[in-house]
Enzyme design. Structure first.
Site, PDB file in Angstrom:
ATOM      1  N   ARG A  20     -10.403  -4.438  -1.629  1.00 16.54           N
ATOM      2  CA  ARG A  20      -8.944  -4.645  -1.678  1.00 16.54           C
ATOM      3  C   ARG A  20      -8.238  -3.398  -2.243  1.00 16.54           C
ATOM      4  O   ARG A  20      -7.588  -2.665  -1.517  1.00 16.54           O
ATOM      5  CB  ARG A  20      -8.639  -5.902  -2.513  1.00 16.54           C
ATOM      6  N   ASP A  21      -8.408  -3.124  -3.531  1.00 18.20           N
ATOM      7  CA  ASP A  21      -7.679  -2.001  -4.147  1.00 18.20           C
ATOM      8  C   ASP A  21      -8.112  -0.686  -3.510  1.00 18.20           C
ATOM      9  O   ASP A  21      -7.319   0.249  -3.347  1.00 18.20           O
ATOM     10  CB  ASP A  21      -7.948  -1.965  -5.664  1.00 18.20           C
ATOM     11  N   HIS A 212      -8.253  -3.217 -16.199  1.00 19.20           N
ATOM     12  CA  HIS A 212      -8.282  -2.647 -14.851  1.00 19.20           C
ATOM     13  C   HIS A 212      -7.773  -1.206 -14.962  1.00 19.20           C
ATOM     14  O   HIS A 212      -6.585  -0.982 -15.129  1.00 19.20           O
ATOM     15  CB  HIS A 212      -7.366  -3.507 -13.970  1.00 19.20           C
ATOM     16  N   HIS A 214      -7.432   2.641 -13.422  1.00 16.30           N
ATOM     17  CA  HIS A 214      -7.586   3.690 -12.411  1.00 16.30           C
ATOM     18  C   HIS A 214      -8.011   4.939 -13.175  1.00 16.30           C
ATOM     19  O   HIS A 214      -7.790   5.046 -14.394  1.00 16.30           O
ATOM     20  CB  HIS A 214      -6.274   3.865 -11.642  1.00 16.30           C
ATOM     21  N   CYS A 245      -2.758   2.585  -5.341  1.00 11.61           N
ATOM     22  CA  CYS A 245      -1.774   1.604  -4.891  1.00 11.61           C
ATOM     23  C   CYS A 245      -0.760   2.328  -4.023  1.00 11.61           C
ATOM     24  O   CYS A 245      -0.194   3.336  -4.449  1.00 11.61           O
ATOM     25  CB  CYS A 245      -1.081   0.960  -6.093  1.00 11.61           C
ATOM     26  N   ASN A 254      -9.752   3.644  -8.464  1.00  8.72           N
ATOM     27  CA  ASN A 254     -10.137   2.862  -9.637  1.00  8.72           C
ATOM     28  C   ASN A 254     -11.337   3.514 -10.307  1.00  8.72           C
ATOM     29  O   ASN A 254     -12.063   4.294  -9.685  1.00  8.72           O
ATOM     30  CB  ASN A 254     -10.575   1.459  -9.199  1.00  8.72           C
TER      31      ASN A 254
HETATM   32  P1  HMG Z   1       9.708  -8.978   1.388  1.00  4.90           P
HETATM   33  O1  HMG Z   1       9.901  -8.010   2.532  1.00  4.90           O
HETATM   34  O2  HMG Z   1      10.693  -8.966   0.284  1.00  4.90           O
HETATM   35  O3  HMG Z   1       9.543 -10.507   1.828  1.00  4.90           O
HETATM   36  O4  HMG Z   1       8.237  -8.712   0.819  1.00  4.90           O
HETATM   37  P2  HMG Z   1       9.935 -11.359   3.061  1.00  4.90           P
HETATM   38  O5  HMG Z   1       9.710 -12.776   2.654  1.00  4.90           O
HETATM   39  O6  HMG Z   1      11.302 -10.952   3.547  1.00  4.90           O
HETATM   40  O7  HMG Z   1       8.855 -10.989   4.183  1.00  4.90           O
HETATM   41  C1  HMG Z   1       8.935  -9.875   5.011  1.00  4.90           C
HETATM   42  C2  HMG Z   1       8.042 -10.114   6.212  1.00  4.90           C
HETATM   43  O8  HMG Z   1       6.681 -10.216   5.794  1.00  4.90           O
HETATM   44  C3  HMG Z   1       8.342 -11.423   6.941  1.00  4.90           C
HETATM   45  O9  HMG Z   1       8.002 -11.214   8.304  1.00  4.90           O
HETATM   46  C4  HMG Z   1       7.358 -12.390   6.353  1.00  4.90           C
HETATM   47  O10 HMG Z   1       7.031 -13.445   7.223  1.00  4.90           O
HETATM   48  C5  HMG Z   1       6.155 -11.503   6.118  1.00  4.90           C
HETATM   49  P3  HMG Z   1       9.178 -11.129   9.432  1.00  4.90           P
HETATM   50  O11 HMG Z   1       9.973 -12.396   9.278  1.00  4.90           O
HETATM   51  O12 HMG Z   1       9.978  -9.883   9.087  1.00  4.90           O
HETATM   52  O13 HMG Z   1       8.408 -11.004  10.725  1.00  4.90           O
HETATM   53  N1  HMG Z   1       5.362 -11.983   4.996  1.00  4.90           N
HETATM   54  C6  HMG Z   1       4.043 -12.254   5.068  1.00  4.90           C
HETATM   55  N2  HMG Z   1       3.161 -12.182   6.068  1.00  4.90           N
HETATM   56  C7  HMG Z   1       1.886 -12.541   5.790  1.00  4.90           C
HETATM   57  N3  HMG Z   1       1.469 -12.934   4.552  1.00  4.90           N
HETATM   58  C8  HMG Z   1       2.336 -13.023   3.535  1.00  4.90           C
HETATM   59  C9  HMG Z   1       3.682 -12.666   3.765  1.00  4.90           C
HETATM   60  N4  HMG Z   1       4.771 -12.631   2.983  1.00  4.90           N
HETATM   61  C10 HMG Z   1       5.777 -12.215   3.743  1.00  4.90           C
HETATM   62  N5  HMG Z   1       1.915 -13.404   2.330  1.00  4.90           N
HETATM   63  C11 HMG Z   1       6.249  -9.320  -0.386  1.00  4.90           C
HETATM   64  C12 HMG Z   1       7.767  -9.376  -0.349  1.00  4.90           C
HETATM   65  C13 HMG Z   1       5.811  -9.751  -1.780  1.00  4.90           C
HETATM   66  C14 HMG Z   1       5.696 -10.261   0.666  1.00  4.90           C
HETATM   67  C15 HMG Z   1       5.801  -7.856  -0.081  1.00  4.90           C
HETATM   68  O14 HMG Z   1       6.503  -6.999  -0.948  1.00  4.90           O
HETATM   69  C16 HMG Z   1       4.316  -7.632  -0.251  1.00  4.90           C
HETATM   70  O15 HMG Z   1       3.523  -8.164   0.500  1.00  4.90           O
HETATM   71  N6  HMG Z   1       3.951  -6.777  -1.238  1.00  4.90           N
HETATM   72  C17 HMG Z   1       2.552  -6.496  -1.535  1.00  4.90           C
HETATM   73  C18 HMG Z   1       2.384  -5.034  -1.863  1.00  4.90           C
HETATM   74  C19 HMG Z   1       0.943  -4.771  -2.197  1.00  4.90           C
HETATM   75  O16 HMG Z   1       0.035  -5.377  -1.657  1.00  4.90           O
HETATM   76  N7  HMG Z   1       0.705  -3.794  -3.112  1.00  4.90           N
HETATM   77  C20 HMG Z   1      -0.629  -3.419  -3.510  1.00  4.90           C
HETATM   78  C21 HMG Z   1      -1.330  -4.482  -4.290  1.00  4.90           C
HETATM   79  S1  HMG Z   1      -0.856  -4.533  -6.009  1.00  4.90           S
HETATM   80  C22 HMG Z   1      -1.851  -3.311  -6.759  1.00  4.90           C
HETATM   81  O17 HMG Z   1      -2.497  -2.543  -6.084  1.00  4.90           O
HETATM   82  C23 HMG Z   1      -1.924  -3.283  -8.255  1.00  4.90           C
HETATM   83  C24 HMG Z   1      -3.236  -3.866  -8.829  1.00  4.90           C
HETATM   84  O18 HMG Z   1      -4.371  -3.196  -8.284  1.00  4.90           O
HETATM   85  C25 HMG Z   1      -3.245  -3.713 -10.352  1.00  4.90           C
HETATM   86  C26 HMG Z   1      -2.866  -2.291 -10.788  1.00  4.90           C
HETATM   87  O19 HMG Z   1      -3.644  -1.357 -10.505  1.00  4.90           O
HETATM   88  O20 HMG Z   1      -1.792  -2.167 -11.367  1.00  4.90           O
HETATM   89  C27 HMG Z   1      -3.361  -5.356  -8.491  1.00  4.90           C
HETATM   90 MG    MG Z   2      -5.187  -1.342  -9.018  1.00  4.07          MG
END
Ligand code: HMG
Ligand code: MG
Length: 305
Positions: A20-21, A212, A214, A245, A254
């Site tokens: 994932r990450d 966690h 990086h 990210c 990481n």
């Molecule tokens: P948004 O654009 O504000 O939300 O995104 P929305 O509800 O308007 O959705 C936009 C479109 O996405 C829509 O499609 C939804 O249906 C679709 P459209 O109508 O335009 O065709 N959609 C989805 N499709 C499938 N599965 C879903 C989903 N949700 C919406 N679950 C949202 C808000 C939160 C969804 C978006 O910002 C998002 O997905 N963000 C995730 C970003 C991400 O994955 N970042 C990396 C992971 S975090 C990380 O790495 C940190 C970590 O490792 C810890 C650290 O190191 O700090 C964990």
């Molecule tokens: Mg991370």
């Protein structure tokens, strides 16, 4: 065991977040079959928790669009937990279809990062996650929580430990069994880790905290040692040191699982992970990517064919 380390936790739980990450950040398009083969190799290496994918919006992170298919293809070993990120109820529905063993919600300790990563303020995200937790709990699904930018934010700079502690406690109150206190951009150092942990451990138990890191500045292993010395026994790491990210500028991989296991083996702490098999998993993934993997242990022991 050496005297300075005689009071470390004897057993350490590793969550491998590479599929994932790690893979959320790769430019190369990986096939679903290769992702499945990678997860199966991590299972064979003895990891007990593997973060397989993310049920996030494919518009935001196209690399994770095949999460349901990856879960359908992996060979599940009894006792191993296969988990994934879930940002909202739509993601929870997909996670249910994929028959995940647990989910992880992901909030942030700084407003700008929260907005950039999930398009919500911190308060909005907590309201949204409360709904996700309620529905997941009704299904009997264990829930893990991430809290990003606990040691610094790429947009806002320093983040007060009191804020990290308050948000960690709120996630626990929501029903999360453990909060992974995250150093999103790899800025933490062993002088800072005790400050953040002291604030956090004044509000929640040691067993409710994971770390966690990086490894952007090369301090991740030293940070783990600082965490172990404060009683933390759960750490996230990524096979090969893959990671980053897409919404955190400058974040690199990481902490590499190989580097972590090498240190923990040396300290005599039990993890259940086989280092040679882990190297095999990373070696497989390296052949699918357009760059060398950063893990120091991997580089020292594996020659690219
Ligand atoms: P948004 O654009 O504000 O939300 O995104 P929305 O509800 O308007 O959705 C936009 C479109 O996405 C829509 O499609 C939804 O249906 C679709 P459209 O109508 O335009 O065709 N959609 C989805 N499709 C499938 N599965 C879903 C989903 N949700 C919406 N679950 C949202 C808000 C939160 C969804 C978006 O910002 C998002 O997905 N963000 C995730 C970003 C991400 O994955 N970042 C990396 C992971 S975090 C990380 O790495 C940190 C970590 O490792 C810890 C650290 O190191 O700090 C964990
Ligand atoms: Mg991370």
């Amino acid at each position: 065991m050496n005297a300075p380390f005689s009071s470390l936790p004897p057993r350490v739980r590793i969550v491998d977040v590479a599929p994932r990450d790690g893979l959320q950040n790769e430019a190369a398009r990986l096939s679903t079959a290769d992702k499945i083969a990678f997860v199966d190799r991590l299972t064979a290496a003895g990891l007990s928790v593997i973060e397989v994918s993310a049920f996030v919006s494919p518009k935001w992170v196209p690399q994770m669009a095949d999460a349901v298919e990856v879960f359908a293809g992996i060979t599940r070993k009894p006792g191993v937990r296969y988990t994934a990120l879930v940002p909202n109820l739509q993601g929870l529905e997909r996670a249910r279809q994929a028959r995940v063993d647990e989910i992880a919600i992901f909030a942030a300790a700084s407003e700008t990062f929260s907005r950039k990563n999930i398009n919500q303020s911190i308060d909005e995200s907590l309201t949204n996650y409360a709904k996700v937790c309620e529905a997941a709990r009704a299904d009997g699904l264990p829930i893990r929580g991430y809290l990003s930018t606990c040691f610094g934010c790429p947009f806002e700079g320093s983040v007060p430990p009191a804020r990290v502690a308050e948000l960690t406690e709120r996630l626990i109150q929501m029903g999360v069994y453990e909060v992974s206190v995250s150093d999103t951009i790899g800025i933490a150092h062993p002088g800072q880790v005790p400050q953040v942990l002291e604030a956090v451990l004044a509000r929640v138990k040691e067993t409710q905290v994971a770390l966690h890191f990086h490894d952007t500045r090369g301090t991740a292993l030293a940070n783990v040692l600082a965490g172990l010395m404060m009683g933390i026994a759960a750490f996230d790491a990524s096979a090969g040191g893959l990671g980053g990210c897409p919404y955190a500028p400058g974040a690199t991989g990481n902490l590499a699982t190989e580097d972590l296991i090498y240190m923990l083996d040396g300290l005599g702490l039990e993890t259940g992970v086989s280092l040679p098999r882990l190297v095999e998993a990373s070696a497989f993934m390296e052949t699918k990517l357009d760059h060398a993997l950063p893990s120091r242990y991997f580089r020292a022991t594996h020659r690219r064919p």
